[in-house]
Design a protein around this motif. Structure first.
Motif, PDB file in Angstrom:
ATOM      1  N   GLY A 124       0.855  -1.505  -0.050  1.00 23.31           N
ATOM      2  CA  GLY A 124       0.032   0.010   0.068  1.00 23.31           C
ATOM      3  C   GLY A 124       0.712   0.584  -0.281  1.00 23.31           C
ATOM      4  O   GLY A 124       0.448   2.445  -0.548  1.00 23.31           O
ATOM      5  N   HIS A 125       1.766   1.213   0.096  1.00 25.81           N
ATOM      6  CA  HIS A 125       2.920   2.058   0.685  1.00 25.81           C
ATOM      7  C   HIS A 125       3.682   2.391  -0.984  1.00 25.81           C
ATOM      8  O   HIS A 125       4.050   3.445  -1.462  1.00 25.81           O
ATOM      9  CB  HIS A 125       4.263   1.996   1.463  1.00 25.81           C
ATOM     10  N   LEU A 126       2.881   1.561  -1.958  1.00 25.83           N
ATOM     11  CA  LEU A 126       3.681   2.323  -2.889  1.00 25.83           C
ATOM     12  C   LEU A 126       3.324   2.456  -4.066  1.00 25.83           C
ATOM     13  O   LEU A 126       1.896   3.141  -4.139  1.00 25.83           O
ATOM     14  CB  LEU A 126       3.931   0.684  -3.923  1.00 25.83           C
ATOM     15  N   GLY A 127       3.963   3.715  -5.233  1.00 23.94           N
ATOM     16  CA  GLY A 127       2.754   4.387  -6.190  1.00 23.94           C
ATOM     17  C   GLY A 127       2.353   3.421  -7.169  1.00 23.94           C
ATOM     18  O   GLY A 127       2.507   2.304  -6.499  1.00 23.94           O
ATOM     19  N   PRO A 128       1.517   3.926  -8.038  1.00 29.03           N
ATOM     20  CA  PRO A 128       0.956   3.155  -9.201  1.00 29.03           C
ATOM     21  C   PRO A 128       2.444   2.773  -9.686  1.00 29.03           C
ATOM     22  O   PRO A 128       3.277   2.605 -10.185  1.00 29.03           O
ATOM     23  CB  PRO A 128       0.942   4.071  -9.580  1.00 29.03           C
ATOM     24  N   ASP A 129       1.536   1.709  -9.746  1.00 30.94           N
ATOM     25  CA  ASP A 129       2.710   0.071 -11.233  1.00 30.94           C
ATOM     26  C   ASP A 129       2.757   0.236 -12.603  1.00 30.94           C
ATOM     27  O   ASP A 129       1.190   0.898 -12.995  1.00 30.94           O
ATOM     28  CB  ASP A 129       1.915  -1.221 -10.578  1.00 30.94           C
ATOM     29  N   LEU A 130       3.172   1.128 -12.874  1.00 37.38           N
ATOM     30  CA  LEU A 130       4.213   1.051 -14.773  1.00 37.38           C
ATOM     31  C   LEU A 130       3.349  -0.129 -15.083  1.00 37.38           C
ATOM     32  O   LEU A 130       2.774   0.406 -16.711  1.00 37.38           O
ATOM     33  CB  LEU A 130       4.887   1.792 -14.982  1.00 37.38           C
ATOM     34  N   LEU A 131       3.298  -1.150 -14.469  1.00 35.12           N
ATOM     35  CA  LEU A 131       2.642  -2.494 -15.808  1.00 35.12           C
ATOM     36  C   LEU A 131       0.905  -2.417 -15.508  1.00 35.12           C
ATOM     37  O   LEU A 131       0.396  -3.576 -15.448  1.00 35.12           O
ATOM     38  CB  LEU A 131       3.204  -3.433 -15.614  1.00 35.12           C
ATOM     39  N   GLY A 132       0.109  -1.890 -14.390  1.00 38.91           N
ATOM     40  CA  GLY A 132      -0.892  -2.166 -14.138  1.00 38.91           C
ATOM     41  C   GLY A 132      -1.700  -1.877 -15.038  1.00 38.91           C
ATOM     42  O   GLY A 132      -1.887  -0.701 -16.123  1.00 38.91           O
ATOM     43  N   ALA A 133      -3.279  -2.578 -14.622  1.00 38.99           N
ATOM     44  CA  ALA A 133      -4.056  -2.286 -15.452  1.00 38.99           C
ATOM     45  C   ALA A 133      -4.604  -1.538 -15.533  1.00 38.99           C
ATOM     46  O   ALA A 133      -5.527  -0.486 -16.129  1.00 38.99           O
ATOM     47  CB  ALA A 133      -4.771  -3.818 -15.440  1.00 38.99           C
ATOM     48  N   THR A 134      -4.922  -0.645 -14.092  1.00 39.96           N
ATOM     49  CA  THR A 134      -5.655   0.375 -13.536  1.00 39.96           C
ATOM     50  C   THR A 134      -4.639   1.940 -14.483  1.00 39.96           C
ATOM     51  O   THR A 134      -4.797   3.098 -13.363  1.00 39.96           O
ATOM     52  CB  THR A 134      -5.663   0.115 -12.573  1.00 39.96           C
ATOM     53  N   TRP A 135      -3.722   1.511 -14.650  1.00 40.98           N
ATOM     54  CA  TRP A 135      -2.686   2.747 -14.509  1.00 40.98           C
ATOM     55  C   TRP A 135      -3.205   4.390 -15.512  1.00 40.98           C
ATOM     56  O   TRP A 135      -4.578   3.904 -16.116  1.00 40.98           O
ATOM     57  CB  TRP A 135      -1.308   2.224 -15.748  1.00 40.98           C
ATOM     58  N   ASP A 136      -3.345   5.170 -14.709  1.00 39.06           N
ATOM     59  CA  ASP A 136      -3.293   7.054 -14.694  1.00 39.06           C
ATOM     60  C   ASP A 136      -2.702   7.582 -14.635  1.00 39.06           C
ATOM     61  O   ASP A 136      -1.642   8.138 -13.527  1.00 39.06           O
ATOM     62  CB  ASP A 136      -4.825   7.543 -13.294  1.00 39.06           C
ATOM     63  N   ALA A 137      -2.648   8.135 -15.526  1.00 37.38           N
ATOM     64  CA  ALA A 137      -1.007   8.415 -15.841  1.00 37.38           C
ATOM     65  C   ALA A 137      -0.989  10.136 -15.462  1.00 37.38           C
ATOM     66  O   ALA A 137      -0.293  10.361 -14.986  1.00 37.38           O
ATOM     67  CB  ALA A 137      -0.558   8.335 -17.963  1.00 37.38           C
ATOM     68  N   GLU A 138      -1.834  10.987 -15.301  1.00 39.08           N
ATOM     69  CA  GLU A 138      -2.290  11.873 -15.011  1.00 39.08           C
ATOM     70  C   GLU A 138      -2.194  11.692 -13.341  1.00 39.08           C
ATOM     71  O   GLU A 138      -1.395  12.767 -12.812  1.00 39.08           O
ATOM     72  CB  GLU A 138      -3.763  12.726 -15.488  1.00 39.08           C
TER      73      GLU A 138
END
Length: 261
Positions: A124-138
């Motif tokens: 939970g402390h990690l940032g968004p996963d660059l390979l994640g299916a729910t990636w939100d670039a903004e």
């Protein structure tokens, strides 16, 4: 330390061996789990978040997650049942056995078993996963620029900002974007596009099996590892130097002409 694409490839390897299968035996050569027996557990899949592996399974109706991290030297290998392991037995930390194969974790840097519902406690402390299916670039770009004075390369390596990039992809994404990894984040133009480029590079790494950012498998990288060699784009000599806080310094690469401060 492996980058996010290598971790996802490891997850795919584990899925081919374990997903949908029932464990017939397990071994944990890890002090806190030495007495745990996962025989009878059905494995669902191995998810990843950045550089973390989450092998999800169910035993006696209870969803469980085996959380592992490769750190610097760890790796998972799959062998047919009865075949010799491809590394010394004293490096083994986990063995997961099915009727056909064994998944063996060597020199893993982290091993823990937890209820699947508690995964957020470890990632939970990690940032968004660059390979994640729910990636939100903004949304990810907003996290990146939250500390505008921080050096770009240091921020990109920080897994609590965005998860999945290591030294290879930080150097390559910064080069293609024309941004110096030493520049303050607040001076970088279009950070959302920079992160999108990093994501595409990681996705290519998953599809090709290794980092290929130039489009040429024979000569796959633009700038990483090319200290004191000519820049592929302009011929200027590539420079290298440390990035990050003193206790976590890594080496990054840049072209002074293509990536001016």
């Amino acid at each position: 330390m492996p980058e996010g694409d290598a971790v996802r490839l490891t997850g795919n390897r584990l899925d081919r061996a374990l997903a949908g299968r029932t464990l017939t035996r397990s071994q944990f050569r890890w002090p806190s789990l030495a007495t745990v027996d996962l025989a009878g557990a059905k494995v669902h899949r191995t998810a990843t978040h950045g550089k973390h592996l989450l092998t999800r399974m169910e035993r006696d109706g209870t969803p469980l997650t085996l959380h592992t991290h490769l750190k610097m030297e760890g790796r998972w290998r799959v062998v047919d049942l009865g075949r010799r392991w491809p590394a010394p037995a004293h490096n083994v930390r986990v063995v997961l056995t099915t009727q056909q194969q064994e998944a063996v974790g060597f020199s893993l840097g982290l091993v823990e078993l937890l209820p699947t519902a508690d995964e957020d406690q470890v990632i939970g402390h990690l940032g968004p996963d660059l390979l994640g299916a729910t990636w939100d670039a903004e949304a990810a770009a907003q996290r990146l620029v939250a500390d505008p004075d921080r050096p770009l390369g240091e921020a990109l390596l920080d897994q609590t900002v965005v998860a999945g990039m290591g030294t290879i992809y930080v150097a390559e994404a910064c080069f293609v974007h024309g941004a110096s990894p030493l520049a303050p984040v607040g001076t970088v133009r279009d950070p959302e596009r920079l992160l999108t480029r990093g994501r595409l590079m990681l996705q290519t790494g998953v599809s090709t099996g290794r980092p290929v950012t130039t489009g040429d498998r024979r000569d796959p990288l633009w700038i990483y590892g090319r200290h004191r060699q000519p820049c592929r784009r302009c011929g200027t000599i590539v420079q290298a130097g440390p990035i990050g806080p003193p206790d976590k310094q890594r080496t990054t690469y840049w072209c002074p002409r293509c990536q001016p401060l």
